[in-house]
Design a protein around this motif. Structure first.
Motif, PDB file in Angstrom:
ATOM      1  N   ALA A  11       0.779  -1.237  -0.067  1.00 45.75           N
ATOM      2  CA  ALA A  11       0.181  -0.017  -0.243  1.00 45.75           C
ATOM      3  C   ALA A  11       1.079   1.270   0.074  1.00 45.75           C
ATOM      4  N   PHE A  12       1.836   1.125   0.667  1.00 43.96           N
ATOM      5  CA  PHE A  12       2.932   2.479   0.833  1.00 43.96           C
ATOM      6  C   PHE A  12       3.789   2.627  -0.413  1.00 43.96           C
ATOM      7  N   ALA A  13       4.045   1.743  -1.086  1.00 42.62           N
ATOM      8  CA  ALA A  13       4.853   1.784  -2.027  1.00 42.62           C
ATOM      9  C   ALA A  13       4.637   2.832  -3.153  1.00 42.62           C
ATOM     10  N   PRO A  14       3.304   3.063  -3.737  1.00 41.80           N
ATOM     11  CA  PRO A  14       3.024   4.273  -4.318  1.00 41.80           C
ATOM     12  C   PRO A  14       3.213   5.667  -3.695  1.00 41.80           C
ATOM     13  N   LEU A  15       3.156   5.526  -2.389  1.00 36.72           N
ATOM     14  CA  LEU A  15       3.202   6.701  -1.641  1.00 36.72           C
ATOM     15  C   LEU A  15       4.788   7.133  -1.774  1.00 36.72           C
ATOM     16  N   ALA A  16       5.607   6.217  -1.428  1.00 39.80           N
ATOM     17  CA  ALA A  16       6.880   6.516  -1.416  1.00 39.80           C
ATOM     18  C   ALA A  16       7.641   6.969  -2.938  1.00 39.80           C
ATOM     19  N   LEU A  17       7.219   6.217  -3.910  1.00 39.10           N
ATOM     20  CA  LEU A  17       7.552   6.644  -5.339  1.00 39.10           C
ATOM     21  C   LEU A  17       7.091   7.984  -5.839  1.00 39.10           C
ATOM     22  N   ALA A  18       5.856   8.338  -5.587  1.00 41.43           N
ATOM     23  CA  ALA A  18       5.284   9.345  -5.808  1.00 41.43           C
ATOM     24  C   ALA A  18       5.700  10.670  -4.839  1.00 41.43           C
ATOM     25  N   THR A  19       6.103  10.574  -3.710  1.00 37.29           N
ATOM     26  CA  THR A  19       6.662  11.757  -2.858  1.00 37.29           C
ATOM     27  C   THR A  19       8.235  12.021  -3.578  1.00 37.29           C
ATOM     28  N   HIS A  20       8.637  11.026  -3.870  1.00 37.76           N
ATOM     29  CA  HIS A  20      10.176  11.219  -4.465  1.00 37.76           C
ATOM     30  C   HIS A  20      10.053  11.971  -5.920  1.00 37.76           C
ATOM     31  N   ALA A  21       8.975  11.465  -6.657  1.00 42.77           N
ATOM     32  CA  ALA A  21       9.212  11.891  -8.216  1.00 42.77           C
ATOM     33  C   ALA A  21       8.505  13.341  -8.273  1.00 42.77           C
ATOM     34  N   TYR A  22       7.629  13.502  -7.422  1.00 44.11           N
ATOM     35  CA  TYR A  22       6.733  14.723  -7.676  1.00 44.11           C
ATOM     36  C   TYR A  22       6.585  15.936  -6.477  1.00 44.11           C
ATOM     37  N   SER A  40      -6.731  18.456  -9.863  1.00 40.83           N
ATOM     38  CA  SER A  40      -6.445  18.765  -8.463  1.00 40.83           C
ATOM     39  C   SER A  40      -7.668  19.231  -7.665  1.00 40.83           C
ATOM     40  N   GLU A  41      -8.509  20.064  -8.319  1.00 38.29           N
ATOM     41  CA  GLU A  41      -9.823  20.491  -7.644  1.00 38.29           C
ATOM     42  C   GLU A  41     -10.653  19.303  -7.081  1.00 38.29           C
ATOM     43  N   LEU A  42     -10.677  18.267  -7.851  1.00 38.57           N
ATOM     44  CA  LEU A  42     -11.659  17.109  -7.528  1.00 38.57           C
ATOM     45  C   LEU A  42     -10.743  16.048  -6.569  1.00 38.57           C
ATOM     46  N   VAL A  43      -9.476  15.864  -6.810  1.00 41.91           N
ATOM     47  CA  VAL A  43      -8.878  14.632  -6.338  1.00 41.91           C
ATOM     48  C   VAL A  43      -8.088  15.045  -4.889  1.00 41.91           C
ATOM     49  N   VAL A  44      -7.440  16.155  -5.081  1.00 38.85           N
ATOM     50  CA  VAL A  44      -6.544  16.786  -3.825  1.00 38.85           C
ATOM     51  C   VAL A  44      -6.949  18.023  -3.283  1.00 38.85           C
ATOM     52  N   ARG A 704      -0.650  17.722  -5.514  1.00 43.66           N
ATOM     53  CA  ARG A 704      -0.619  16.692  -6.696  1.00 43.66           C
ATOM     54  C   ARG A 704      -0.862  15.211  -5.961  1.00 43.66           C
ATOM     55  N   PHE A 705      -0.714  14.928  -4.777  1.00 44.62           N
ATOM     56  CA  PHE A 705      -0.691  13.544  -4.435  1.00 44.62           C
ATOM     57  C   PHE A 705      -1.864  13.534  -3.009  1.00 44.62           C
ATOM     58  N   VAL A 706      -2.448  12.504  -2.864  1.00 45.91           N
ATOM     59  CA  VAL A 706      -3.332  12.281  -1.609  1.00 45.91           C
ATOM     60  C   VAL A 706      -3.118  10.683  -1.181  1.00 45.91           C
ATOM     61  N   VAL A 707      -3.015  10.626   0.187  1.00 38.72           N
ATOM     62  CA  VAL A 707      -3.186   9.275   0.556  1.00 38.72           C
ATOM     63  C   VAL A 707      -4.318   9.031   1.591  1.00 38.72           C
ATOM     64  N   GLY A 748     -15.363  -9.271   9.389  1.00 38.40           N
ATOM     65  CA  GLY A 748     -14.837  -8.427  10.051  1.00 38.40           C
ATOM     66  C   GLY A 748     -14.584  -7.107   9.428  1.00 38.40           C
ATOM     67  N   PRO A 749     -13.703  -6.153  10.095  1.00 38.34           N
ATOM     68  CA  PRO A 749     -13.493  -5.074   9.395  1.00 38.34           C
ATOM     69  C   PRO A 749     -12.500  -5.037   8.182  1.00 38.34           C
ATOM     70  N   VAL A 750     -12.419  -4.289   7.229  1.00 38.99           N
ATOM     71  CA  VAL A 750     -11.863  -4.216   6.006  1.00 38.99           C
ATOM     72  C   VAL A 750     -11.240  -2.683   6.292  1.00 38.99           C
ATOM     73  N   PHE A 751      -9.486  -2.796   5.890  1.00 38.21           N
ATOM     74  CA  PHE A 751      -8.945  -1.571   6.049  1.00 38.21           C
ATOM     75  C   PHE A 751      -8.314  -1.331   4.468  1.00 38.21           C
ATOM     76  N   GLN A 752      -8.459  -0.088   3.949  1.00 43.21           N
ATOM     77  CA  GLN A 752      -8.111   0.278   2.712  1.00 43.21           C
ATOM     78  C   GLN A 752      -7.021   1.328   2.613  1.00 43.21           C
ATOM     79  N   LEU A 753      -5.870   1.277   2.155  1.00 43.13           N
ATOM     80  CA  LEU A 753      -4.926   2.022   2.049  1.00 43.13           C
ATOM     81  C   LEU A 753      -4.756   2.532   0.540  1.00 43.13           C
ATOM     82  N   VAL A 754      -5.089   3.854   0.074  1.00 44.46           N
ATOM     83  CA  VAL A 754      -5.318   4.351  -1.224  1.00 44.46           C
ATOM     84  C   VAL A 754      -4.420   5.548  -1.311  1.00 44.46           C
ATOM     85  N   THR A 755      -3.775   5.508  -2.467  1.00 48.56           N
ATOM     86  CA  THR A 755      -3.012   6.809  -2.946  1.00 48.56           C
ATOM     87  C   THR A 755      -3.670   7.446  -4.234  1.00 48.56           C
ATOM     88  N   ARG A 756      -3.475   8.536  -4.495  1.00 44.75           N
ATOM     89  CA  ARG A 756      -3.939   9.175  -5.827  1.00 44.75           C
ATOM     90  C   ARG A 756      -3.037  10.352  -6.078  1.00 44.75           C
TER      91      ARG A 756
END
Length: 759
Positions: A11-22, A40-44, A704-707, A748-756
C-alpha cells in the motif's frame, strides 16, 4: 504478522515513489479546458463537498463523487449506502440490489447516464455493485417520475452519471490495497484522464478492483419457536474475485449542434465458496455429524453499453437523436456436493449417502434504445418538449442441471472439469426460455418559469408488446403473446419562498413490470413449501399513483437541509393465489399462480442535512445526516403486512474535519438500517442488520498527491435472520411449523490504503 507487513509494503509503495518523483512540482495547466475543472480540484482539493442543490422542478437529490470519495467507496453500491432512503438486503459487506424507500429492487429504476441498463435479476433489477465508484461523476435520486423517462419507477429512480470529457482536465492514478479480517490482501488500481483531442474532449478510464468477502455463518434449527433444538450448522462463506472496468466518452461542441459518444464495460469474475457442517442436537462432535456440504459457484458477468446522442438546433428549437445498445451476459457454474453421515438409523461412519448437483446458468439480456425528440421555446417563457422513445429487449435464459447419487465408499471425483462425473444435463423447470419486449413510448412535456415558481407537466403513453417462449412448460413448449398500454401523467412544481427556502410538490403515475419468473408458464414443484407454482404469462404491470411534498432550506453558502413526505398507492399488485388444483406432494398441497389482484400503500418521511458548522465558527467541519422512516401496508393470504422486506428506517450520520494547516483531514460515518419482514407462502423471514461504522484519515502533498486510510465495518456488523417455515397453507395459518431457524452471519473490518497522484 508477515501478511500485515506485506499489506503495508504494497500500500505504501506508490506513496514513496510519488513523494520522491513529484515533490515541488508545479500545478496542473488547465488553460486548454476552461469548462473542465482541474483534476487537483477534484482529487486533492482539501475542501468538504456537500449535496448539490438542483434547480429543476422535479424533486432530485444530487451527490457528486467528491461527496463520497474520501471514504473511498469501491462501487456505486458502496456510495449509495450514504444517501437518503436507499436500503439493501444483501449479505454483510455486499451492496448489490438497491432498495429505494426500502422496496424490492424491482420497484427502483436504475439508470446509467439517464439510460436503462439490463440486469441479471428476475425482477429486472441491476446490481449497482457492478459499477466501480471511479467511473462515477455523481449519483442522483429522482424521487418522482417525469414524462421523458421510463415509468418503471414506483419507488423512484437512481441515476448513476458517469464521467465524461467535461468532468475534468488532466488525469490521475489510483493505487492501493485492501486488507480483510482474514489478513488476505487484495489490490486496487485505476487511472482516469480527460482532455482536448481534435475537435472534442475525450475521457478515458480504467479500473481493476480486487474483491473479497470472508464471512462466518451459524444456524440453529428448532422444531418450532421455543421448541427442541434439532440441529446446528456451521458455515464459512468466502467470496473472492476481481472486477475490471473501462469507460470512455468523446464530446464535440459545434456552432449549432453537439455530439456525445460514450461507452463502458464492466467484468465481474468471482468465486463463491461455501462449506457447511451440520450437527444434531447442537453438539459439535463426530457422533452427531449430520452432513458436510461443499457449495462452489464460479461467476463471470459482463456488462457493457454504447450510446450516441446528437443534438442540433433546427425547426425553431433543439432536436435530439439518441441511439444505445446495452448487453449483460451472466455465466454461473455451481456445484453443490453433500455427504450425509447421520440421516437414518445407521450412524457415522456406516451411513454412506452422497448427493452432487452441477448446474450451468447462462443468461443473456440485450436492450436497444432509441429516441427522437424536440424541445422549443413557446410564448410567455414556456417550453415544449415532445418525442418518442423505443426500447427493444431480448432475454435468453438457459439453466441446465444434473444430480448424482452414489455412496461415499465410491464417491465421484465431483468436479465439473472431469468427464463422466455429471451428465447428461437437462433444463430445470422454467430454465429454458426467451422473452422479447418491444416498447414504443411517446411523450409530451410543458415547463415554465415565473418569478417564484417553476413547473413541469407531462403525459407519457407506454405501449408494450411481449412474447414469451418456454421450452419447459407443463404442456410442452409454449409461446404466449401479451400486449398492454398505460397513460402516465406527471407534474412537478417548485415554489421559491425566499432565496434560501423552497417547496416542491410532485405527482406521477408509474408502473412495475412483472418479474420474469412470474411470467414463465413452467410448473415448479414444491416451490412454495410443499406447494407448486406455475407462472402466468398474461400478467399486467402493477401501477401506482404517487405524491411527494418537500421543503428545502439553504444553510449558509454550501449547506442544505430538506424534508420530504411521500405516498404511493399501488394497484393491480401481483399476488400469489391458488388455482384449485392439487399439488404434486398430494393431499393438503396446491398449485399456485400469480395474478393482478392485490393493492397496497407505501408512505414515509425523509430528512437530509449536509452543511458546514460555520454558524458556530467551525467552517472546516462538515456534518452529514439523513434519516428515512418507511412504512407500507398490503394484504395477502394471511392478513395485513408491510411490503416484503421493507426496512423500517435508514439512518446515516457522519462528519468530516479538514485540517488546512496540516494538509490533512479525517472523518467518520455511521449507518443503521431497520428490521425487514417478508412473508410468502411457506416461509416468513425477519432480517436484522447491525450498525456499520467507517472512518478515514487523509494526508495531502503539494496539491498533486493524496493518501487515504479507510476502515469499514469497524463494528463487525452482523446480519441475523429468523425463518418460520411451513409445508402447507393450512399449516401456516395454524402456525404448525415445519421448521424454525435462526441464522446469523458476520464479517470483520476491512482496511484500505489508497493513494491518488494527479498529472
Amino acid at each position: 504478522m508477515f501478511k500485515t507487513a506485506h499489506f503495508l509494503a504494497v500500500a505504501f509503495a506508490p506513496l514513496a515513489l510519488a513523494t520522491h518523483a513529484y515533490a515541488g512540482d508545479a500545478a496542473i495547466d488547465t488553460t486548454t479546458a476552461a469548462d473542465a475543472p482541474a483534476v487537483s480540484e477534484l482529487v486533492v482539493s482539501g475542501e468538504i463537498v456537500f449535496r448539490n442543490r438542483v434547480e429543476t422542478p422535479a424533486p432530485v437529490l444530487s451527490y457528486d463523487l467528491e461527496y463520497f470519495q474520501r471514504f473511498e467507496p469501491l462501487t456505486a453500491g458502496d456510495a449509495m449506502k450514504r444517501v437518503p432512503s436507499v436500503a439493501f438486503l444483501s449479505d454483510v459487506l455486499e451492496s448489490d440490489g438497491a432498495r429505494l424507500r426500502g422496496l424490492d429492487p424491482g420497484y427502483t429504476q436504475i439508470l446509467i447516464n439517464g439510460e436503462r441498463v439490463p440486469g441479471a435479476g428476475v425482477d429486472r433489477s441491476f446490481f449497482v455493485d457492478r459499477i466501480p465508484a471511479e467511473l462515477i461523476e455523481r449519483v442522483e435520486i429522482v424521487r418522482s417520475s417525469s414524462a421523458n423517462r421510463s415509468g418503471d419507477a414506483v419507488a423512484g429512480a437512481l441515476n448513476i452519471v458517469l464521467r465524461d470529457g467535461y468532468s475534468l482536465d488532466g488525469g490521475y492514478l489510483r493505487a492501493g490495497a485492501l486488507m480483510f479480517h482474514d489478513e488476505r490482501v487484495r489490490e486496487t488500481l485505476g487511472a482516469v484522464w480527460g482532455g482536448q483531442v481534435g475537435p472534442g474532449r475525450l475521457l478515458l478510464g480504467a479500473n481493476i478492483q480486487g474483491r473479497r468477502n470472508p464471512k462466518e455463518k451459524m444456524s440453529w434449527r428448532y422444531s418450532e419457536p421455543d421448541g427442541e433444538l434439532v440441529d446446528i450448522e456451521q458455515q464459512s462463506d468466502t467470496r473472492n474475485g476481481t472486477d475490471y472496468s473501462v469507460n470512455a466518452s468523446y464530446d464535440i461542441e459545434m456552432a449549432d449542434s453537439t455530439l456525445k459518444l460514450s461507452g463502458f464495460f464492466v467484468r465481474t469474475d468471482r468465486r463463491e465458496d461455501e462449506d457447511s457442517r451440520e450437527y444434531a442436537g447442537g453438539r459439535v462432535r463426530v457422533a452427531d455429524y449430520l452432513t458436510f456440504n461443499d457449495n462452489n459457484v464460479d461467476i463471470l458477468t459482463d456488462s457493457w453499453s454504447l450510446n450516441a446522442r446528437y443534438e442540433k438546433q433546427m425547426l425553431g428549437g433543439t432536436t435530439r437523436f439518441k441511439l444505445g445498445y446495452a448487453q449483460l451476459k451472466d455465466h454461473q457454474d455451481e456445484v453443490e456436493e453433500e455427504y450425509e453421515y447421520l440421516r437414518d438409523v445407521r450412524p457415522f461412519p456406516d451411513d454412506d449417502r452422497f448427493t452432487g448437483d452441477l448446474t450451468f446458468t447462462r443468461l443473456k439480456d440485450r436492450e436497444v434504445t432509441a429516441e427522437l425528440s424536440h424541445r422549443r421555446e413557446l410564448s410567455g417563457g414556456a417550453k415544449l418538449d415532445f418525442g418518442v422513445q423505443y426500447i427493444g429487449k431480448d432475454r435468453d435464459t438457459d439453466i441446465t442441471t444434473d444430480r448424482n447419487r452414489v455412496t461415499i465408499n465410491n464417491p465421484p471425483a465431483a468436479r465439473p472439469d472431469l468427464p463422466g462425473v455429471y451428465g447428461p444435463f437437462l433444463p430445470v423447470p422454467g430454465g429454458l426460455n426467451t422473452i422479447e419486449e418491444r416498447r414504443i413510448d411517446p411523450y409530451v412535456m410543458l415547463s415554465g418559469e415565473m418569478p417564484a415558481i417553476s413547473w413541469e407537466a407531462g403525459l407519457r403513453y407506454e405501449t408494450t408488446s411481449s412474447t414469451i417462449e418456454d421450452a419447459t412448460a407443463e404442456d410442452g413448449a409454449q409461446s404466449v403473446e401479451n400486449d398492454y398500454q398505460f397513460l402516465l401523467p406527471s407534474g412537478h412544481l417548485r415554489w421559491r419562498l425566499s432565496e434560501s427556502d423552497r417547496i416542491n410538490v410532485s405527482a406521477a403515475r408509474t408502473v412495475r413490470r412483472p418479474d420474469f419468473n412470474r411470467l414463465s408458464p413452467a410448473l415448479l414443484e414444491a416451490e412454495l413449501g410443499d406447494n407448486d407454482f406455475i407462472g402466468n404469462p398474461d400478467l399486467k404491470p402493477e401501477t401506482a399513483w404517487g405524491a411527494d411534498v418537500g421543503y428545502e432550506r439553504r444553510l449558509g453558502r454550501s449547506g442544505v437541509a430538506g424534508v420530504n413526505l411521500f405516498y404511493r398507492k399501488v394497484s393491480d399488485l401481483i399476488e400469489i393465489a391458488g388455482t384449485g388444483e392439487e399439488g404434486s406432494e398430494g393431499d393438503g398441497t396446491f398449485v399456485f399462480s400469480a395474478r393482478n389482484a392485490g393493492k397496497g400503500e407505501v408512505w414515509g418521511v425523509e430528512f437530509d442535512l449536509s452543511a458546514p458548522l460555520t454558524v458556530i465558527g467551525m467552517e472546516n467541519t462538515g456534518v452529514f445526516f439523513n434519516y428515512s422512516w418507511l412504512d407500507s401496508e398490503i394484504d395477502d393470504e394471511f392478513g395485513s403486512r408491510r411490503f416484503n422486506d421493507q426496512a423500517e428506517y435508514v439512518l446515516n450520520v457522519g462528519f468530516i474535519q479538514d485540517l488546512p494547516q496540516w494538509n490533512a483531514a479525517f472523518g467518520a460515518t455511521y449507518r443503521k438500517q431497520g428490521d425487514a419482514y417478508g412473508r410468502v407462502i411457506g416461509e416468513e423471514v425477519t432480517t436484522t442488520y447491525g450498525a456499520d461504522l467507517e472512518i478515514f484519515l487523509e494526508k495531502r502533498f503539494n496539491d498533486r498527491f493524496v493518501v487515504r486510510l479507510t476502515g469499514s465495518n469497524l463494528l463487525d456488523s452482523k446480519k441475523e435472520e429468523t425463518f418460520n417455515k411451513f409445508t402447507t397453507v393450512e399449516d401456516q395459518i395454524d402456525r404448525a411449523f415445519d421448521e424454525y431457524e435462526l441464522e446469523a452471519e458476520q464479517a470483520g473490518p476491512v482496511f484500505q490504503l489508497v493513494t491518488r497522484l494527479t498529472f
